[in-house]
Every structure is written in C-alpha cells, then in structure tokens.
Design a protein around this motif. Structure first.
Motif, PDB file in Angstrom:
ATOM      1  N   TYR A   1     -41.011   8.449  12.105  1.00  0.00           N
ATOM      2  CA  TYR A   1     -42.144   9.356  11.940  1.00  0.00           C
ATOM      3  C   TYR A   1     -43.456   8.820  12.498  1.00  0.00           C
ATOM      4  CZ  TYR A   1     -43.547   6.506   7.913  1.00  0.00           C
ATOM      5  OH  TYR A   1     -43.937   5.469   7.096  1.00  0.00           O
ATOM      6  N   ALA A   2     -43.617   7.510  12.573  1.00  0.00           N
ATOM      7  CA  ALA A   2     -44.909   6.943  12.967  1.00  0.00           C
ATOM      8  C   ALA A   2     -44.994   6.554  14.439  1.00  0.00           C
ATOM      9  CB  ALA A   2     -45.213   5.722  12.101  1.00  0.00           C
ATOM     10  N   LEU A   3     -43.950   6.837  15.211  1.00  0.00           N
ATOM     11  CA  LEU A   3     -43.996   6.463  16.620  1.00  0.00           C
ATOM     12  C   LEU A   3     -45.009   7.318  17.367  1.00  0.00           C
ATOM     13  CD1 LEU A   3     -40.264   5.787  17.518  1.00  0.00           C
ATOM     14  CD2 LEU A   3     -42.100   4.137  17.194  1.00  0.00           C
ATOM     15  N   SER A   4     -45.777   6.651  18.191  1.00  0.00           N
ATOM     16  CA  SER A   4     -46.846   7.323  18.932  1.00  0.00           C
ATOM     17  C   SER A   4     -46.281   8.086  20.131  1.00  0.00           C
ATOM     18  CB  SER A   4     -47.861   6.290  19.413  1.00  0.00           C
ATOM     19  OG  SER A   4     -47.247   5.450  20.374  1.00  0.00           O
ATOM     20  N   GLU A   5     -47.173   8.758  20.823  1.00  0.00           N
ATOM     21  CA  GLU A   5     -46.789   9.541  21.996  1.00  0.00           C
ATOM     22  C   GLU A   5     -46.217   8.657  23.098  1.00  0.00           C
ATOM     23  OE1 GLU A   5     -49.907  12.180  23.233  1.00  0.00           O
ATOM     24  OE2 GLU A   5     -50.141  12.968  21.192  1.00  0.00           O
ATOM     25  N   LYS A   6     -46.578   7.400  23.120  1.00  0.00           N
ATOM     26  CA  LYS A   6     -46.062   6.487  24.155  1.00  0.00           C
ATOM     27  C   LYS A   6     -44.542   6.306  24.014  1.00  0.00           C
ATOM     28  CE  LYS A   6     -46.166   1.568  23.274  1.00  0.00           C
ATOM     29  NZ  LYS A   6     -46.853   0.337  23.187  1.00  0.00           N
ATOM     30  N   HIS A   7     -44.011   6.516  22.818  1.00  0.00           N
ATOM     31  CA  HIS A   7     -42.573   6.393  22.567  1.00  0.00           C
ATOM     32  C   HIS A   7     -41.869   7.743  22.628  1.00  0.00           C
ATOM     33  CE1 HIS A   7     -43.049   2.209  21.444  1.00  0.00           C
ATOM     34  NE2 HIS A   7     -44.015   2.564  20.633  1.00  0.00           N
ATOM     35  N   ARG A   8     -42.606   8.773  23.055  1.00  0.00           N
ATOM     36  CA  ARG A   8     -42.057  10.132  23.061  1.00  0.00           C
ATOM     37  C   ARG A   8     -42.259  10.790  24.430  1.00  0.00           C
ATOM     38  NH1 ARG A   8     -40.941  11.807  17.961  1.00  0.00           N
ATOM     39  NH2 ARG A   8     -41.662  10.431  16.315  1.00  0.00           N
ATOM     40  N   ARG A   9     -41.430  11.757  24.690  1.00  0.00           N
ATOM     41  CA  ARG A   9     -41.573  12.562  25.907  1.00  0.00           C
ATOM     42  C   ARG A   9     -42.626  13.644  25.641  1.00  0.00           C
ATOM     43  NH1 ARG A   9     -37.689  11.385  29.425  1.00  0.00           N
ATOM     44  NH2 ARG A   9     -35.802  10.368  28.681  1.00  0.00           N
TER      45      ARG A   9
ATOM     46  N   ALA B   1     -35.576   7.558  25.686  1.00  0.00           N
ATOM     47  CA  ALA B   1     -34.223   7.002  25.756  1.00  0.00           C
ATOM     48  C   ALA B   1     -34.162   5.570  25.240  1.00  0.00           C
ATOM     49  CB  ALA B   1     -33.703   7.077  27.192  1.00  0.00           C
ATOM     50  N   GLY B   2     -35.169   4.753  25.517  1.00  0.00           N
ATOM     51  CA  GLY B   2     -35.163   3.355  25.075  1.00  0.00           C
ATOM     52  C   GLY B   2     -35.139   3.228  23.549  1.00  0.00           C
TER      53      GLY B   2
ATOM     54  N   SER C   1     -29.698   3.362  18.116  1.00  0.00           N
ATOM     55  CA  SER C   1     -28.508   4.228  18.125  1.00  0.00           C
ATOM     56  C   SER C   1     -27.601   3.985  16.925  1.00  0.00           C
ATOM     57  CB  SER C   1     -27.724   4.052  19.423  1.00  0.00           C
ATOM     58  OG  SER C   1     -27.250   2.722  19.532  1.00  0.00           O
ATOM     59  N   HIS C   2     -27.648   2.788  16.366  1.00  0.00           N
ATOM     60  CA  HIS C   2     -26.800   2.453  15.217  1.00  0.00           C
ATOM     61  C   HIS C   2     -27.131   3.276  13.974  1.00  0.00           C
ATOM     62  CE1 HIS C   2     -30.451   0.144  14.635  1.00  0.00           C
ATOM     63  NE2 HIS C   2     -30.091  -0.091  13.384  1.00  0.00           N
ATOM     64  N   ILE C   3     -28.350   3.785  13.862  1.00  0.00           N
ATOM     65  CA  ILE C   3     -28.724   4.533  12.651  1.00  0.00           C
ATOM     66  C   ILE C   3     -28.113   5.926  12.635  1.00  0.00           C
ATOM     67  CG2 ILE C   3     -30.848   3.200  12.395  1.00  0.00           C
ATOM     68  CD1 ILE C   3     -32.411   5.760  13.128  1.00  0.00           C
ATOM     69  N   TYR C   4     -27.712   6.422  13.803  1.00  0.00           N
ATOM     70  CA  TYR C   4     -27.118   7.752  13.881  1.00  0.00           C
ATOM     71  C   TYR C   4     -25.861   7.848  13.014  1.00  0.00           C
ATOM     72  CZ  TYR C   4     -25.749  12.228  15.859  1.00  0.00           C
ATOM     73  OH  TYR C   4     -25.428  13.552  16.012  1.00  0.00           O
ATOM     74  N   ASP C   5     -25.124   6.735  12.925  1.00  0.00           N
ATOM     75  CA  ASP C   5     -23.876   6.712  12.152  1.00  0.00           C
ATOM     76  C   ASP C   5     -24.104   6.702  10.651  1.00  0.00           C
ATOM     77  OD1 ASP C   5     -22.298   6.746  14.445  1.00  0.00           O
ATOM     78  OD2 ASP C   5     -22.405   4.568  14.632  1.00  0.00           O
ATOM     79  N   GLY C   6     -25.329   6.478  10.213  1.00  0.00           N
ATOM     80  CA  GLY C   6     -25.639   6.620   8.801  1.00  0.00           C
ATOM     81  C   GLY C   6     -26.041   5.344   8.097  1.00  0.00           C
ATOM     82  N   GLY C   7     -26.440   5.541   6.867  1.00  0.00           N
ATOM     83  CA  GLY C   7     -26.890   4.475   5.992  1.00  0.00           C
ATOM     84  C   GLY C   7     -27.612   5.109   4.819  1.00  0.00           C
TER      85      GLY C   7
END
Length: 174
Positions: free
Chosen positions: A60-68, A75-76, A82-88
């Motif tokens: 939620y706190a990622l700035s525009e520099k980390h977004r399209r 993508a980076g 990518s590991h969080i997609y599988d859950g926790g």
C-alpha cells in the motif's frame, strides 16, 4: 500477468475490517496455536491472504516510482515479492488511542524469500514503511488473565481495545 492497482486511502478501510473466523486458514491457525497464541486473539488479529489480496495489504505504501502509469506494480516489485502470491498470514494492528485498524501490519508468507546475504526473511513488512509496534486486539479472557497475574483491577465492565492499551500504559509493571 498480475497487476495490482493502487487504491485511494479511503478504500483501504474497507479491506482492513476485522477478520471473520473464516478468514484464517486451518494451517495458519494451527501454526499460531503452536506458537501459543490464543485462538480468540488469532481470529481477532490474523487473516490468511493469497493472490492479489497479499499484494494489496503489503504494497500500500509504494510510491509512483514503483508503479506504472495506471497505478499497477512494476515487474521488478512483482518478481521480488512473487512468493507472497502463494499465501501466508497477515497480522494487523489497532490504533491504541481510538481502536481503529491501522494500515501497518506484518505478513508471514508460506514461502520465504532470501535477503541479500542469502538468509530467509521470515516476516515481510510493507516496503517504504517504518516498522511500527503491533497493537493487537486482545480477548476479554486474555485481559482477565493478565489482570489476575499482576493483581491489577480491570477497567469497566465492557471490553474495549482502547481501555486495554490505556490500562497497559498506566501499569508499566506488566
């Protein structure tokens, strides 16, 4: 391709509502039980996340520099996490002054990633956020046990998160 959009902060409150008992997968509840976390406290403060939900809570706190341009994550970032997609599981936090949900929390992924030194990262915190203390919503039963252990009377008859944390604050011996 996975795309996570940045939502306005006003929408954040909707996704951070108190988790229902169904929000915690059995495997996560068992892990918390093995860590001696009371089941009622687990249901009040933890929820299982996977897929896009995991990204929404953690990024939620990622700035525009980390977004399209459209607000989706670059993508980076998607590759790094990518590991969080599988859950926790996610452990949220309450504001001890007013009892409202805070955005900050911690995520323990089912699959870990390694840091720069090759050591596994057990808990993920939201990137670009300063680490904050986690103020959990305790159960009334837990408050009674703490009060009994330290021989300190509880406040009032109704259970209230802000009363609990204020009670802790004025009794530093706990």
């Amino acid at each position: 391709m996975l795309t996570i959009e940045k939502r306005p902060l006003t929408a954040e409150k909707d996704r951070l509502s108190l988790p229902s008992k169904k929000a915690l997968k059995t495997q996560h509840l068992e892990e918390l039980r093995r860590s001696a976390i009371d089941e009622e406290i687990a249901h009040r403060n933890f929820k299982s996340l996977s897929g896009n939900n995991a990204y929404e809570y953690l990024m939620y706190a990622l700035s525009e520099k980390h977004r399209r341009n459209g607000g989706t994550l670059r993508a980076g970032i998607l590759k790094k996490y990518s590991h969080i997609y599988d859950g926790g599981w996610w452990c949220g936090s309450k504001d001890p002054e007013n009892g409202e949900d805070r955005l900050f929390g911690q995520f323990k992924p089912d699959k870990r990633r390694d840091d720069e030194d090759g050591d596994p990262i057990k808990y993920e915190t939201p990137p670009n956020c300063q680490t904050e203390p986690l103020f959990l919503e305790p159960s009334h039963k837990a408050w009674k046990k703490i009060a009994k252990r330290y021989n300190i009377q509880q406040y009032g008859k109704e259970f209230n998160v802000t009363d609990f944390w204020n009670w802790i604050k004025v009794h530093p011996q706990i």
